[in-house]
Enzyme design. Structure first.
Site, short mmCIF file in Angstrom:
data_model
loop_
_atom_site.label_atom_id
_atom_site.label_comp_id
_atom_site.label_asym_id
_atom_site.label_seq_id
_atom_site.Cartn_x
_atom_site.Cartn_y
_atom_site.Cartn_z
N HIS A 1 31.61 44.66 37.02
CA HIS A 1 33.07 44.54 37.10
C HIS A 1 33.60 43.67 35.95
O HIS A 1 34.54 44.06 35.25
CB HIS A 1 33.47 43.94 38.45
N GLU A 2 33.00 42.50 35.77
CA GLU A 2 33.48 41.60 34.71
C GLU A 2 33.28 42.20 33.33
O GLU A 2 34.16 42.09 32.46
CB GLU A 2 32.81 40.23 34.81
#
Length: 178
Positions: free
Chosen positions: A143-144
């Site tokens: 996600h990051e």
């Protein structure tokens, strides 16, 4: 210093971030950015934050927590500072899971992610990082790192019946912002 977090719709979130240059490694400027990012992440109860979310076009992500009010059932993730990351799936197994984002406040959606990954990069001094992750740890890293390629999690949602406001989907979940 707590920094402003850019919200979905801000074109800066759609940029591809360049690598952290070698001359920045070990610098006071880089350390200040990292300190600010951790302070910002903790202030809003996040589990991770990417430099583009605070308006800085660099391949830098931070993540990690012991316990999260935003994700009360998630296992702990080690505190990590990761620069210039590369993610490699270590199996083809994909797992659906709920995600939120500080740049997409108040919403959650089910996103498919690789269940098992290896992530590589460098730390702020330039030393190599090479780790394996699975489950929620792997999800957070993916996600990051999506933020570094100008991608927000809603673009990965496959079933929009599983996307909505946190307060509707998870009544009683105490979060300052999602």
């Amino acid at each position: 210093m707590i920094r402003d977090i850019l919200k979905m719709g801000d074109e800066r979130l759609l940029r591809i971030a360049p690598p952290v240059p070698e001359h920045m490694l070990g610098s006071a400027e880089l350390q200040q950015l990292i300190d600010d990012m951790f302070e910002t992440m903790r202030h809003v109860g996040g589990v991770g934050l990417a430099a583009p979310q605070v308006g800085i076009d660099l391949q830098l992500v931070i993540f990690g927590f012991e316990r999260s009010e935003r994700y009360p059932d998630a296992e702990a993730v080690p505190q990590t500072i990761l620069l210039n990351p590369v993610i490699t799936p270590t199996s083809s197994e994909v797992e659906d899971g709920w995600e939120g984002c500080l740049s997409v406040p108040g919403l959650r959606g089910v996103v498919p992610r690789f269940k098992h990954i290896c992530y590589q990069g460098i730390d702020p001094q330039g030393s190599p990082i090479n780790r394996f992750a699975d489950g929620f740890h792997a999800r957070v890293v993916q996600h990051e790192c999506d933020h570094l390629i100008g991608r927000l999690y809603p673009s990965r949602i496959q079933d929009f019946a599983k996307f909505g406001y946190t307060e509707v989907l998870f009544p009683g979940l105490e979060v300052s912002e999602d």
